[in-house]
Write a protein that holds these residues in place. Sequence first.
Motif, PDB file in Angstrom:
ATOM      1  N   PHE A  60       1.112  -1.250   0.313  1.00 35.68           N
ATOM      2  CA  PHE A  60      -0.540   0.023  -0.408  1.00 35.68           C
ATOM      3  C   PHE A  60       0.955   0.993  -0.340  1.00 35.68           C
ATOM      4  CE2 PHE A  60      -2.649  -2.893   1.575  1.00 35.68           C
ATOM      5  CZ  PHE A  60      -4.115  -2.883   1.290  1.00 35.68           C
ATOM      6  N   SER A  61       0.367   2.081  -0.281  1.00 38.42           N
ATOM      7  CA  SER A  61       1.138   3.545  -0.399  1.00 38.42           C
ATOM      8  C   SER A  61       0.121   4.749  -0.193  1.00 38.42           C
ATOM      9  CB  SER A  61       1.882   4.067  -1.699  1.00 38.42           C
ATOM     10  OG  SER A  61       0.966   3.680  -2.532  1.00 38.42           O
ATOM     11  N   PHE A  62       0.249   5.663   0.690  1.00 38.09           N
ATOM     12  CA  PHE A  62      -0.709   6.758   0.502  1.00 38.09           C
ATOM     13  C   PHE A  62       0.532   7.973   1.030  1.00 38.09           C
ATOM     14  CE2 PHE A  62      -3.822   9.370   2.411  1.00 38.09           C
ATOM     15  CZ  PHE A  62      -3.565  10.557   3.056  1.00 38.09           C
ATOM     16  N   GLY A  63       0.081   9.329   0.105  1.00 42.24           N
ATOM     17  CA  GLY A  63       0.885  10.463   0.461  1.00 42.24           C
ATOM     18  C   GLY A  63       0.313  11.678  -0.774  1.00 42.24           C
ATOM     19  N   ILE A  64       0.705  12.483  -0.107  1.00 42.79           N
ATOM     20  CA  ILE A  64       0.231  13.803  -0.944  1.00 42.79           C
ATOM     21  C   ILE A  64       1.107  14.044  -1.793  1.00 42.79           C
ATOM     22  CG2 ILE A  64       0.148  16.715  -0.361  1.00 42.79           C
ATOM     23  CD1 ILE A  64      -0.917  14.917   1.343  1.00 42.79           C
ATOM     24  N   THR A  65       0.412  14.495  -3.340  1.00 35.67           N
ATOM     25  CA  THR A  65       1.431  14.815  -3.775  1.00 35.67           C
ATOM     26  C   THR A  65       0.926  16.401  -5.260  1.00 35.67           C
ATOM     27  OG1 THR A  65       1.771  13.335  -6.234  1.00 35.67           O
ATOM     28  CG2 THR A  65      -0.359  13.682  -5.715  1.00 35.67           C
ATOM     29  N   PHE A  66       1.604  16.465  -6.379  1.00 37.37           N
ATOM     30  CA  PHE A  66       0.915  17.695  -6.954  1.00 37.37           C
ATOM     31  C   PHE A  66       1.522  16.613  -8.730  1.00 37.37           C
ATOM     32  CE2 PHE A  66      -0.617  21.021  -8.736  1.00 37.37           C
ATOM     33  CZ  PHE A  66       0.429  21.931  -9.423  1.00 37.37           C
ATOM     34  N   SER A  67       0.356  15.501  -8.959  1.00 38.00           N
ATOM     35  CA  SER A  67       1.236  15.653 -10.165  1.00 38.00           C
ATOM     36  C   SER A  67      -0.798  15.243 -11.140  1.00 38.00           C
ATOM     37  CB  SER A  67       1.348  13.652 -10.000  1.00 38.00           C
ATOM     38  OG  SER A  67       0.109  13.339  -8.779  1.00 38.00           O
ATOM     39  N   ARG A  68      -0.579  14.611 -11.958  1.00 38.16           N
ATOM     40  CA  ARG A  68      -1.876  14.572 -13.289  1.00 38.16           C
ATOM     41  C   ARG A  68      -2.260  15.696 -13.368  1.00 38.16           C
ATOM     42  NH1 ARG A  68      -0.836   9.718 -10.624  1.00 38.16           N
ATOM     43  NH2 ARG A  68      -2.658  11.069  -8.427  1.00 38.16           N
ATOM     44  N   ILE A  69      -2.015  16.722 -13.866  1.00 41.40           N
ATOM     45  CA  ILE A  69      -1.607  18.024 -14.210  1.00 41.40           C
ATOM     46  C   ILE A  69      -2.548  18.097 -15.828  1.00 41.40           C
ATOM     47  CG2 ILE A  69      -0.567  20.428 -14.571  1.00 41.40           C
ATOM     48  CD1 ILE A  69       1.913  19.266 -12.662  1.00 41.40           C
ATOM     49  N   ASP A  70      -3.076  18.307 -15.626  1.00 39.90           N
ATOM     50  CA  ASP A  70      -4.309  17.973 -17.089  1.00 39.90           C
ATOM     51  C   ASP A  70      -4.745  19.789 -17.244  1.00 39.90           C
ATOM     52  OD1 ASP A  70      -4.554  15.149 -16.723  1.00 39.90           O
ATOM     53  OD2 ASP A  70      -6.766  15.846 -15.613  1.00 39.90           O
ATOM     54  N   LEU A  71      -4.724  19.942 -18.712  1.00 41.43           N
ATOM     55  CA  LEU A  71      -4.544  21.372 -19.824  1.00 41.43           C
ATOM     56  C   LEU A  71      -5.335  20.804 -21.230  1.00 41.43           C
ATOM     57  CD1 LEU A  71      -4.100  24.239 -19.420  1.00 41.43           C
ATOM     58  CD2 LEU A  71      -1.690  23.816 -20.452  1.00 41.43           C
ATOM     59  N   GLY A  72      -5.999  21.412 -21.249  1.00 39.71           N
ATOM     60  CA  GLY A  72      -6.859  21.223 -22.792  1.00 39.71           C
ATOM     61  C   GLY A  72      -8.258  21.600 -23.008  1.00 39.71           C
ATOM     62  N   PHE A  73      -8.777  21.033 -23.493  1.00 39.73           N
ATOM     63  CA  PHE A  73     -10.046  22.028 -24.485  1.00 39.73           C
ATOM     64  C   PHE A  73     -11.296  20.740 -23.439  1.00 39.73           C
ATOM     65  CE2 PHE A  73      -7.255  22.419 -27.658  1.00 39.73           C
ATOM     66  CZ  PHE A  73      -6.414  23.545 -28.283  1.00 39.73           C
ATOM     67  N   ALA A  74     -12.324  21.994 -23.970  1.00 37.62           N
ATOM     68  CA  ALA A  74     -13.216  21.218 -22.997  1.00 37.62           C
ATOM     69  C   ALA A  74     -14.336  21.318 -23.741  1.00 37.62           C
ATOM     70  CB  ALA A  74     -13.960  21.890 -22.107  1.00 37.62           C
ATOM     71  N   THR A  75     -15.430  20.668 -24.276  1.00 36.94           N
ATOM     72  CA  THR A  75     -16.275  20.651 -25.703  1.00 36.94           C
ATOM     73  C   THR A  75     -17.521  20.629 -25.232  1.00 36.94           C
ATOM     74  OG1 THR A  75     -14.824  20.298 -26.437  1.00 36.94           O
ATOM     75  CG2 THR A  75     -16.905  19.883 -27.402  1.00 36.94           C
ATOM     76  N   LEU A  76     -18.509  21.302 -25.383  1.00 32.75           N
ATOM     77  CA  LEU A  76     -19.846  20.961 -25.109  1.00 32.75           C
ATOM     78  C   LEU A  76     -20.504  19.434 -26.051  1.00 32.75           C
ATOM     79  CD1 LEU A  76     -21.409  23.766 -23.419  1.00 32.75           C
ATOM     80  CD2 LEU A  76     -19.968  22.537 -22.801  1.00 32.75           C
ATOM     81  N   LEU A  77     -21.287  18.998 -25.388  1.00 29.78           N
ATOM     82  CA  LEU A  77     -21.976  17.740 -25.925  1.00 29.78           C
ATOM     83  C   LEU A  77     -23.268  17.459 -26.325  1.00 29.78           C
ATOM     84  CD1 LEU A  77     -19.626  14.417 -25.952  1.00 29.78           C
ATOM     85  CD2 LEU A  77     -19.501  15.862 -28.101  1.00 29.78           C
ATOM     86  N   ASP A  78     -24.646  18.468 -26.905  1.00 22.90           N
ATOM     87  CA  ASP A  78     -25.735  18.669 -27.363  1.00 22.90           C
ATOM     88  C   ASP A  78     -26.339  17.099 -27.604  1.00 22.90           C
ATOM     89  OD1 ASP A  78     -28.085  18.843 -27.172  1.00 22.90           O
ATOM     90  OD2 ASP A  78     -27.505  21.273 -27.256  1.00 22.90           O
ATOM     91  N   HIS A  79     -26.697  16.395 -26.898  1.00 23.90           N
ATOM     92  CA  HIS A  79     -27.656  15.129 -26.982  1.00 23.90           C
ATOM     93  C   HIS A  79     -26.570  14.211 -28.289  1.00 23.90           C
ATOM     94  CE1 HIS A  79     -30.760  17.497 -26.260  1.00 23.90           C
ATOM     95  NE2 HIS A  79     -31.320  16.133 -25.565  1.00 23.90           N
TER      96      HIS A  79
END
Length: 264
Positions: A60-79
Motif C-alpha cells: 500500500f501507499s499513501f501520500g501528498i502529491t502534485f501530479s496528473r496535471i491536465d491542461l486541455g480543451f473542454a467541449t459541450l456535447l448536445d445530445h
Amino acid sequence: MLCIAASYGFAQTTDSTKTTTDTVVTKKGLKIRFGLGNDAPYVSTYDTTTTITHSKAPGFSFGITFSRIDLGFATLLDHGSFTLSPKNQFLSYRQAKTANFGFDVVQFGYRFNSAFKIYVAGGFDWTNIRLRKDITIQRNAPVLTYTQDSIHYSKNRFSSSYLRIPLAFYYRSHEDSRGNYFRLVAGPEFGILLNGRVKQISEENGKQKFDDDYHFAKLRKGIFIRMGYGIMGIYAKYYFNDMFENSPDQQGLKNFSFGLTLGF
C-alpha cells in the motif's frame, strides 16, 4: 515548467513498497595458458553479460502529491452533437479559449507488481467556458437563464470548479534504455461541485465576478483515460450525467474534455 518542477520537488509520499534490484554479471575477456600434457597451451574467451532488473514489491501507499496535471480543451456535447441546439445557443462559446484544467493533490493505492497498481486520488478540476455573446447568466434563478446585455464584454467566462475523485487502474511497460516507459491509466471519476462563477470584463463595468451554483450538477460521474511516455501524455474525460440539473432545457448537454497531461 515550474509546475513540473514543483510536482517532483515537493511531492511527499509514504510508500510501503520497496524497490529491489537483481543484478547478474558474467565477465568477458581472454584467457591464455601455457603448459604440458593436459596443461597444453590454449586460448579461450568468455563473455560478460550484465542484467539489471528493477522491481517493486506489492504494498500500500499513501501520500501528498502534485501530479496528473491536465491542461486541455473542454467541449459541450448536445445530445451527442458538437452543434448546440436552439435552446442552448446562448451558451455558444469560443472553442480555442474554452479550457479544462486540473490536478491531484493526494492519493492512496495498492501496487500488485512493477507493472500494475490501482489507486484512488483527490484533486481539483476547472472547466472555463468562454462565451461568445454579451449575456449574463443569472444567479438564484429557478432554471439556467440569462439576460441580453447592451454592453460588450472583452471577456465573458462561465466556469465551474469541482473536487475530483478518480479511481485509477494503472499499467506501465518495462523500462527502456533511457529509463522511461509507456503508461496507461483509466477508470471512473467522480466530481463534487465546489462553485460556479461568471467573470466579465468590459469598459463600462471593469472586471466583475459573480458566484453561484448556476445549476451545475452537484455530483458528476464520468470516465477518463491517460496514456503517454515519460512524464508527458494525453488524456480524455467524458461525463455521463448532464452538465446542469433542475433545468429542463439543458437536458442532454454533457461535457467532454481532452488535452495534455503531465507528471503521471
